[in-house]
Design an enzyme around this catalytic site. Structure first.
Site, PDB file in Angstrom:
ATOM      1  CG  ASP A   1      29.295  13.951  62.465  1.00 43.77           C
ATOM      2  OD1 ASP A   1      29.041  14.963  62.825  1.00 43.77           O
ATOM      3  OD2 ASP A   1      29.224  12.847  63.093  1.00 43.77           O
TER       4      ASP A   1
ATOM      5  CE  LYS B   1      25.086  17.697  57.375  1.00 43.75           C
ATOM      6  NZ  LYS B   1      26.223  16.690  57.881  1.00 43.75           N
TER       7      LYS B   1
ATOM      8  N   GLY C   1      26.372  19.653  64.664  1.00 39.15           N
ATOM      9  CA  GLY C   1      27.135  20.840  64.350  1.00 39.15           C
ATOM     10  C   GLY C   1      27.892  20.708  62.696  1.00 39.15           C
ATOM     11  CG  HIS C   2      27.063  22.371  59.582  1.00 49.37           C
ATOM     12  ND1 HIS C   2      26.381  23.020  59.141  1.00 49.37           N
ATOM     13  CD2 HIS C   2      27.023  21.014  59.622  1.00 49.37           C
ATOM     14  CE1 HIS C   2      25.322  22.099  58.466  1.00 49.37           C
ATOM     15  NE2 HIS C   2      25.726  20.984  58.996  1.00 49.37           N
TER      16      HIS C   2
ATOM     17  CD  GLN D   1      20.615  15.356  62.739  1.00 44.47           C
ATOM     18  OE1 GLN D   1      19.757  15.930  61.892  1.00 44.47           O
ATOM     19  NE2 GLN D   1      20.466  15.470  63.830  1.00 44.47           N
TER      20      GLN D   1
END
Length: 423
Positions: A13, A16, A40-41, A218
């Site tokens: 988190d 990225k 998620g991104h 991650q």
């Protein structure tokens, strides 16, 4: 050759997605090399916000994008994500999926939940997306890979074979092999044209001098070997995972950029030495919108931990750092940086390997004065307040790595590059 990897260098988190999206504009192809839809991104540009779980962020720049062999892929979730993008007029025509990536099926999700229930108070805090059980099947050599999944007869044969053993281990399973086959064979027909040997494609691109961006999910503190075990993921999120997860060798990597927040966060259970609680944690959480992209769980908040980032630097041979969410710290009178740990009276500068020891460590802090100025509109390092500049320079000293990018807001335009990473 020009291979750049973007590495989450805390517990995930870190931002990225934003940096991958930014660097993807300079790349020819973007490849993801591990993980699944358990992380998620979030990408923001032109007033729009998108949340991705499986598809690399390069999709927004019109790149070819690869889902590598190191990933575990839920076909249903992938098709839902593609529809989500298509509905926003984002093309998904350039997606390629490794024929060696493993497939997440409904029994994996159920097993994930069953295992967490069986663990009771010692549960890992997984997202229950079936990630761990799918990687277990991979290493037990009973997993179903994409190349098998898109071959209808072979998929049916392998599914029946594997499901028999799953029922023995997990009599609580509700799903059944026949229903899974009937539903998922239709997904396989849609996905089949995207499946290929992506390792060959990456090799050809790199040999031709194209720019390849590698993207993980991650963070390195969730690495199966070097993270805060057992509260970790089931793969290698760092640059150490690129070679095995994409089918190319480590010498193809020219730059490894570690993504870190100006503070630290963590989701789920496990040791978190610099954790802050109470009003200050809530303030940072709200200002930084620290809630999981996938789970929506509030993230735990902590001060910047140089021990953690140094371990990430070592694991991934980081060549530079991208420092994110610096603007969130504006207005704090005093900032703390963890420079080492105290374990039973001994000062250490590396993470212990056991949870027992990790839970005992006490952070050794260095305090620095904060700044009050709004920095969301700065466009250079020199425009930052003096105390902010000193904070960044001190972080560089402690982690033995230069800051090559810093971010002062969620938009692409709020990204300040101090050194280009694509040669």
């Amino acid at each position: 050759m020009a291979g750049v990897v973007v590495v989450g260098s805390q517990w995930g988190d870190e931002g990225k997605g934003k940096i991958t999206d930014y660097l993807a504009q300079k790349a020819d192809i973007v490849a993801r090399y591990q993980g699944g839809n358990n992380a998620g991104h979030t990408i923001e540009f032109n007033g729009q916000k998108f949340a991705l779980r499986l598809i690399p962020s390069g999709i927004f720049s019109g790149n070819d994008v690869i889902l590598g062999n190191g990933m575990v892929i839920n076909p249903k979730a992938l098709l839902e994500e593609m529809k989500y993008l298509n509905d926003a007029n984002i093309s998904t025509d350039k997606i390629m999926i490794s024929d060696r990536a493993h497939v997440i099926l409904p029994y994996h999700l159920e097993i994930d939940e069953i295992q967490e229930t069986r663990r009771g108070a010692n549960n890992i805090g997984t997202t229950k997306k079936g990630i761990g059980p799918t990687y277990v099947d991979k290493y037990e050599r009973i997993g179903i890979r994409m190349g098998e999944f898109i071959d209808e007869e072979l998929f049916k044969e392998r599914l029946q074979e594997v499901f028999v053993s799953k029922i023995v281990q997990y009599p609580e399973l509700i799903c059944n092999a026949k229903e899974i086959f009937e539903e998922y064979k239709e997904y396989a027909k849609i996905i089949a044209p995207m499946v290929c040997d992506t390792g060959v494609i990456l090799d050809e691109c790199l040999q031709a001098g194209k720019k390849v961006l590698f993207e993980g999910a991650q963070g390195t503190m969730l690495d199966i070997d070097y993270g805060t075990y057992p509260f970790v993921t089931s793969s290698h999120p760092g640059a150490n995972g690129v070679a095995e997860g994409s089918g190319i060798g480590p010498l193809y990597i020219d730059e490894a950029v570690g993504i870190v927040k100006a503070y630290t966060t963590r989701v789920g259970s496990g040791a978190f030495p610099t954790e802050i609680e109470g009003e200050l944690a809530n303030q940072i959480r709200e200002r930084g919108h620290e809630f999981g992209t996938v789970t929506k769980r509030p993230r735990r908040i902590g001060w910047f931990d140089a021990v953690v980032v140094n371990q990430s630097r070592r694991m991934s041979s980081l060549t530079g750092i991208s420092l994110m969410l610096l603007d969130v710290l504006s207005g704090l009178k005093t900032l703390k940086i963890c420079t080492a740990y105290n374990l039973d009276g001994k000062i250490i500068k590396a993470l212990p390997s056991t949870i027992k020891q990790l839970n005992k460590v006490k952070p050794v802090y260095e305090e620095m004065p904060g700044w009050d100025e709004d920095i969301t509109k700065v466009t250079s390092f020199e425009e930052l307040p003096e105390n902010c500049q000193k904070y960044l320079r001190r972080i560089e000293e402690l982690i033995n790595c230069p800051i090559v990018i810093f971010s002062v807001g969620p938009d692409r335009e709020q990204t300040i590059v101090l050194r280009e990473v694509f040669k």
